[in-house]
Design a protein around this motif. Structure first.
Motif, short mmCIF file in Angstrom:
data_model
loop_
_atom_site.label_atom_id
_atom_site.label_comp_id
_atom_site.label_asym_id
_atom_site.label_seq_id
_atom_site.Cartn_x
_atom_site.Cartn_y
_atom_site.Cartn_z
N LEU A 150 -10.17 9.44 14.31
CA LEU A 150 -11.36 10.28 14.39
C LEU A 150 -12.58 9.49 14.83
CD1 LEU A 150 -10.81 12.46 11.19
CD2 LEU A 150 -10.51 13.16 13.60
N LEU A 151 -12.75 8.27 14.33
CA LEU A 151 -13.87 7.43 14.76
C LEU A 151 -13.77 7.07 16.24
CD1 LEU A 151 -14.20 5.00 11.72
CD2 LEU A 151 -15.87 6.71 12.47
N ARG A 152 -12.58 6.76 16.69
CA ARG A 152 -12.36 6.36 18.09
C ARG A 152 -12.61 7.51 19.06
NH1 ARG A 152 -7.50 4.23 17.44
NH2 ARG A 152 -6.44 6.12 18.05
N ASN A 153 -12.41 8.73 18.61
CA ASN A 153 -12.52 9.89 19.49
C ASN A 153 -13.74 10.77 19.22
OD1 ASN A 153 -9.98 9.86 21.19
ND2 ASN A 153 -9.21 9.46 19.14
N ARG A 154 -14.69 10.27 18.45
CA ARG A 154 -15.86 11.08 18.15
C ARG A 154 -16.78 11.18 19.37
NH1 ARG A 154 -18.81 6.65 14.25
NH2 ARG A 154 -18.68 5.02 15.78
N THR A 155 -17.59 12.21 19.37
CA THR A 155 -18.58 12.41 20.44
C THR A 155 -19.92 12.76 19.80
OG1 THR A 155 -18.00 14.74 20.65
CG2 THR A 155 -16.88 13.21 22.13
N TRP A 156 -20.99 12.54 20.53
CA TRP A 156 -22.32 12.84 20.05
C TRP A 156 -22.94 13.90 20.95
CZ3 TRP A 156 -20.05 8.14 20.01
CH2 TRP A 156 -20.07 7.44 18.81
N GLU A 157 -23.75 14.77 20.36
CA GLU A 157 -24.43 15.80 21.13
C GLU A 157 -25.61 15.23 21.89
OE1 GLU A 157 -25.24 19.41 19.06
OE2 GLU A 157 -23.28 19.44 18.11
N ARG A 204 0.85 -1.19 0.00
CA ARG A 204 0.00 0.00 0.00
C ARG A 204 0.88 1.23 0.00
NH1 ARG A 204 -3.44 -0.21 5.14
NH2 ARG A 204 -4.63 1.38 4.06
N SER A 205 0.27 2.37 -0.26
CA SER A 205 1.02 3.62 -0.20
C SER A 205 1.04 4.17 1.23
CB SER A 205 0.39 4.66 -1.13
OG SER A 205 -0.87 5.08 -0.62
N LYS A 206 2.03 4.99 1.50
CA LYS A 206 2.08 5.66 2.81
C LYS A 206 0.85 6.53 2.99
CE LYS A 206 6.16 7.49 2.19
NZ LYS A 206 7.41 8.23 2.45
N HIS A 207 0.39 7.13 1.92
CA HIS A 207 -0.82 7.95 1.96
C HIS A 207 -2.02 7.13 2.45
CE1 HIS A 207 -3.84 10.88 0.65
NE2 HIS A 207 -4.47 9.86 0.12
N ASP A 208 -2.21 5.93 1.89
CA ASP A 208 -3.33 5.08 2.29
C ASP A 208 -3.26 4.72 3.77
OD1 ASP A 208 -4.48 5.07 -0.21
OD2 ASP A 208 -3.60 3.14 -0.80
N ILE A 209 -2.07 4.38 4.23
CA ILE A 209 -1.91 3.98 5.63
C ILE A 209 -2.20 5.15 6.57
CG2 ILE A 209 -0.24 3.23 7.38
CD1 ILE A 209 1.00 1.48 5.18
N THR A 210 -1.66 6.32 6.26
CA THR A 210 -1.88 7.47 7.14
C THR A 210 -3.34 7.94 7.08
OG1 THR A 210 -1.03 8.96 5.43
CG2 THR A 210 0.51 8.29 7.15
N ARG A 211 -3.97 7.86 5.91
CA ARG A 211 -5.38 8.22 5.81
C ARG A 211 -6.24 7.27 6.65
NH1 ARG A 211 -6.70 7.61 0.35
NH2 ARG A 211 -7.17 5.48 0.91
N ASP A 212 -5.96 5.96 6.57
CA ASP A 212 -6.71 5.00 7.38
C ASP A 212 -6.48 5.22 8.87
OD1 ASP A 212 -7.70 3.90 5.07
OD2 ASP A 212 -6.44 2.09 5.15
N ALA A 213 -5.24 5.53 9.24
CA ALA A 213 -4.93 5.78 10.66
C ALA A 213 -5.69 7.02 11.16
CB ALA A 213 -3.43 5.97 10.85
N LEU A 214 -5.77 8.04 10.35
CA LEU A 214 -6.49 9.25 10.73
C LEU A 214 -7.98 8.96 10.88
CD1 LEU A 214 -6.63 12.27 11.29
CD2 LEU A 214 -6.79 12.63 8.82
N ARG A 215 -8.55 8.22 9.93
CA ARG A 215 -9.97 7.86 10.02
C ARG A 215 -10.26 7.09 11.31
NH1 ARG A 215 -10.73 5.86 3.85
NH2 ARG A 215 -11.07 7.91 2.93
N LEU A 216 -9.43 6.11 11.62
CA LEU A 216 -9.63 5.33 12.84
C LEU A 216 -9.53 6.20 14.08
CD1 LEU A 216 -7.69 2.07 11.97
CD2 LEU A 216 -10.16 2.35 12.21
#
Length: 74
Positions: free
Chosen positions: A38-45, A24-36
């Motif tokens: 953000l999902l792990r640290n999301r909050t709901w109102e 995979r590309s470094k871009h793909d890995i860092t994008r996936d890491a960022l998505r994870l």
């Protein structure tokens, strides 16, 4: 959006090696890491469910407790 990420040499080397190992590309890995991240640290109102929809087990919850709750009749 495009932006630049700077990493210490050792992290850059590790990312290069991981990308090669996964084909995979470094871009793909860092994008996936960022998505994870953000999902792990999301909050709901608003709460996901009401107090009436919750279950108080009176202490720590085990995997077995969760399985039992998920498989009970509605």
């Amino acid at each position: 959006m495009a932006w630049t990420m700077r990493l210490p040499d050792d992290e850059e080397t590790s990312l290069d090696e991981q990308a090669k190992a996964e084909g995979r590309s470094k871009h793909d890995i860092t994008r996936d890491a960022l998505r994870l991240y953000l999902l792990r640290n999301r909050t709901w109102e608003t709460p996901l469910f009401t107090d009436e929809e919750s279950v108080d087990l009176g202490g720590p919850i085990t995997k077995e407790d969760i399985r039992n709750i998920m498989h009970r009749s509605a």
